[in-house]
Design a protein around this motif. Sequence first.
Motif, PDB file in Angstrom:
ATOM      1  N   ALA A   1     -43.576 -23.916   6.082  1.00 34.38           N
ATOM      2  CA  ALA A   1     -43.416 -22.485   5.769  1.00 34.38           C
ATOM      3  C   ALA A   1     -43.807 -21.613   6.961  1.00 34.38           C
ATOM      4  O   ALA A   1     -43.180 -20.572   7.218  1.00 34.38           O
ATOM      5  CB  ALA A   1     -44.264 -22.130   4.549  1.00 34.38           C
ATOM      6  N   TYR A   2     -44.823 -22.042   7.710  1.00 29.58           N
ATOM      7  CA  TYR A   2     -45.225 -21.278   8.891  1.00 29.58           C
ATOM      8  C   TYR A   2     -44.111 -21.283   9.935  1.00 29.58           C
ATOM      9  O   TYR A   2     -43.765 -20.223  10.490  1.00 29.58           O
ATOM     10  CB  TYR A   2     -46.499 -21.869   9.486  1.00 29.58           C
ATOM     11  CG  TYR A   2     -46.766 -21.402  10.899  1.00 29.58           C
ATOM     12  CD1 TYR A   2     -47.052 -20.066  11.173  1.00 29.58           C
ATOM     13  CD2 TYR A   2     -46.693 -22.295  11.967  1.00 29.58           C
ATOM     14  CE1 TYR A   2     -47.273 -19.632  12.471  1.00 29.58           C
ATOM     15  CE2 TYR A   2     -46.919 -21.866  13.268  1.00 29.58           C
ATOM     16  CZ  TYR A   2     -47.197 -20.539  13.510  1.00 29.58           C
ATOM     17  OH  TYR A   2     -47.403 -20.114  14.802  1.00 29.58           O
ATOM     18  N   VAL A   3     -43.534 -22.444  10.212  1.00 33.04           N
ATOM     19  CA  VAL A   3     -42.441 -22.522  11.182  1.00 33.04           C
ATOM     20  C   VAL A   3     -41.260 -21.677  10.718  1.00 33.04           C
ATOM     21  O   VAL A   3     -40.630 -20.963  11.510  1.00 33.04           O
ATOM     22  CB  VAL A   3     -42.019 -23.989  11.397  1.00 33.04           C
ATOM     23  CG1 VAL A   3     -40.764 -24.065  12.258  1.00 33.04           C
ATOM     24  CG2 VAL A   3     -43.151 -24.787  12.034  1.00 33.04           C
ATOM     25  N   GLN A   4     -40.977 -21.707   9.433  1.00 33.07           N
ATOM     26  CA  GLN A   4     -39.866 -20.918   8.884  1.00 33.07           C
ATOM     27  C   GLN A   4     -40.134 -19.429   9.026  1.00 33.07           C
ATOM     28  O   GLN A   4     -39.216 -18.639   9.270  1.00 33.07           O
ATOM     29  CB  GLN A   4     -39.652 -21.289   7.409  1.00 33.07           C
ATOM     30  CG  GLN A   4     -38.455 -20.641   6.750  1.00 33.07           C
ATOM     31  CD  GLN A   4     -37.143 -21.283   7.146  1.00 33.07           C
ATOM     32  OE1 GLN A   4     -37.107 -22.229   7.938  1.00 33.07           O
ATOM     33  NE2 GLN A   4     -36.047 -20.783   6.593  1.00 33.07           N
ATOM     34  N   SER A   5     -41.398 -19.038   8.888  1.00 36.56           N
ATOM     35  CA  SER A   5     -41.729 -17.614   8.983  1.00 36.56           C
ATOM     36  C   SER A   5     -41.611 -17.094  10.412  1.00 36.56           C
ATOM     37  O   SER A   5     -41.296 -15.929  10.637  1.00 36.56           O
ATOM     38  CB  SER A   5     -43.156 -17.371   8.465  1.00 36.56           C
ATOM     39  OG  SER A   5     -44.123 -17.952   9.343  1.00 36.56           O
ATOM     40  N   VAL A   6     -41.863 -17.962  11.399  1.00 30.88           N
ATOM     41  CA  VAL A   6     -41.776 -17.550  12.801  1.00 30.88           C
ATOM     42  C   VAL A   6     -40.335 -17.551  13.286  1.00 30.88           C
ATOM     43  O   VAL A   6     -39.879 -16.623  13.958  1.00 30.88           O
ATOM     44  CB  VAL A   6     -42.637 -18.471  13.681  1.00 30.88           C
ATOM     45  CG1 VAL A   6     -42.450 -18.137  15.158  1.00 30.88           C
ATOM     46  CG2 VAL A   6     -44.106 -18.366  13.296  1.00 30.88           C
ATOM     47  N   SER A   7     -39.605 -18.609  12.951  1.00 30.30           N
ATOM     48  CA  SER A   7     -38.219 -18.738  13.405  1.00 30.30           C
ATOM     49  C   SER A   7     -37.405 -19.442  12.334  1.00 30.30           C
ATOM     50  O   SER A   7     -37.404 -20.677  12.256  1.00 30.30           O
ATOM     51  CB  SER A   7     -38.166 -19.528  14.721  1.00 30.30           C
ATOM     52  OG  SER A   7     -36.832 -19.645  15.178  1.00 30.30           O
ATOM     53  N   PRO A   8     -36.726 -18.694  11.476  1.00 29.18           N
ATOM     54  CA  PRO A   8     -36.019 -19.294  10.337  1.00 29.18           C
ATOM     55  C   PRO A   8     -34.946 -20.289  10.769  1.00 29.18           C
ATOM     56  O   PRO A   8     -34.361 -20.179  11.842  1.00 29.18           O
ATOM     57  CB  PRO A   8     -35.393 -18.087   9.637  1.00 29.18           C
ATOM     58  CG  PRO A   8     -36.205 -16.914  10.078  1.00 29.18           C
ATOM     59  CD  PRO A   8     -36.625 -17.226  11.482  1.00 29.18           C
ATOM     60  N   GLY A   9     -34.724 -21.278   9.903  1.00 29.15           N
ATOM     61  CA  GLY A   9     -33.705 -22.297  10.143  1.00 29.15           C
ATOM     62  C   GLY A   9     -33.320 -22.939   8.827  1.00 29.15           C
ATOM     63  O   GLY A   9     -33.521 -22.345   7.760  1.00 29.15           O
ATOM     64  N   PRO A  10     -32.760 -24.143   8.854  1.00 33.30           N
ATOM     65  CA  PRO A  10     -32.349 -24.820   7.614  1.00 33.30           C
ATOM     66  C   PRO A  10     -33.498 -24.915   6.621  1.00 33.30           C
ATOM     67  O   PRO A  10     -34.638 -25.223   6.989  1.00 33.30           O
ATOM     68  CB  PRO A  10     -31.918 -26.205   8.110  1.00 33.30           C
ATOM     69  CG  PRO A  10     -31.507 -25.990   9.526  1.00 33.30           C
ATOM     70  CD  PRO A  10     -32.423 -24.933  10.057  1.00 33.30           C
ATOM     71  N   THR A  11     -33.195 -24.665   5.353  1.00 32.73           N
ATOM     72  CA  THR A  11     -34.215 -24.670   4.313  1.00 32.73           C
ATOM     73  C   THR A  11     -33.837 -25.650   3.211  1.00 32.73           C
ATOM     74  O   THR A  11     -32.793 -26.309   3.266  1.00 32.73           O
ATOM     75  CB  THR A  11     -34.410 -23.258   3.741  1.00 32.73           C
ATOM     76  OG1 THR A  11     -35.526 -23.274   2.840  1.00 32.73           O
ATOM     77  CG2 THR A  11     -33.167 -22.789   3.008  1.00 32.73           C
TER      78      THR A  11
END
Length: 266
Positions: free
Chosen positions: A125-135
């Motif tokens: 979730a932290y990585v997604q919050s910094v730079s969104p990508g595949p979820t």
Amino acid sequence: MARENKRRASGRRSPLAAVVLIGVGLLMTGGIYAGASAAVASTDTSTTKTALTVDDGKKLFQANCATCHGMDLQGTANGPSLFGVGELSVEFQVATGRMPLAMQGPQAPQKPVQFTEDQIRAMAAYVQSVSPGPTYPDQQTLDGKGDVATGAEIFRTNCAMCHNVAGAGGALTEGKYAPALDKTSALHMYAAMVTGPQNMPVFSDLNLNLEQKRDIISYLLYLQQHESAGGFALGSLGPVAEGLFIWIFGIGSLIGVTVWITAKSN
């Protein structure tokens, strides 16, 4: 007087009756206690379990991943940037034990997982919050209820050259390999197709749409849940393994019988 004693003797209980009653009482008490304990434990788990936050994920990332990937995901000489990889890629790499990487090599091997599921999700979730990508996909994509026959055809066309037609895996060049898929979860099958870890290509919706990905997952789950109809699968490695089996055991047995017959005739 004799009649009275006879009646009392005939009405006396067996000595085993008390033992049986005590045993039944203990079983009932133990069953009630076990049920109550399980109920209390499940209640405590549901009330005390706390989901980790994005900030917790950031702390975990900086403590365990930033050495290679940088404090701000920018990458270093020891590891690539994580901009745009998304939470799905992080979950796949960490939940399969590939990361943290123990040493550089042709391919990151699977190892025992070092983090809990909550910790993995928090870092993702932290990585997604910094730079969104595949979820993460919806549950329908992972339910295994797609078209198995269509999934088998798509898998043979796009995946079998590396993973084997039965998903048994296979060797690639320069020490690399395609892993076996006999224990891979539906989520990690989807994540591999979407994120393209290591030597695997990325299958975008232009290559394989969501329904086709669901069909492939359904086919692989079907293989996991059903034994080989042809008997002993020999690792599902195909004619090489089958030929080796025939040479070692088949020809070996013939040679053994021949030697035995010759020894008997002498």
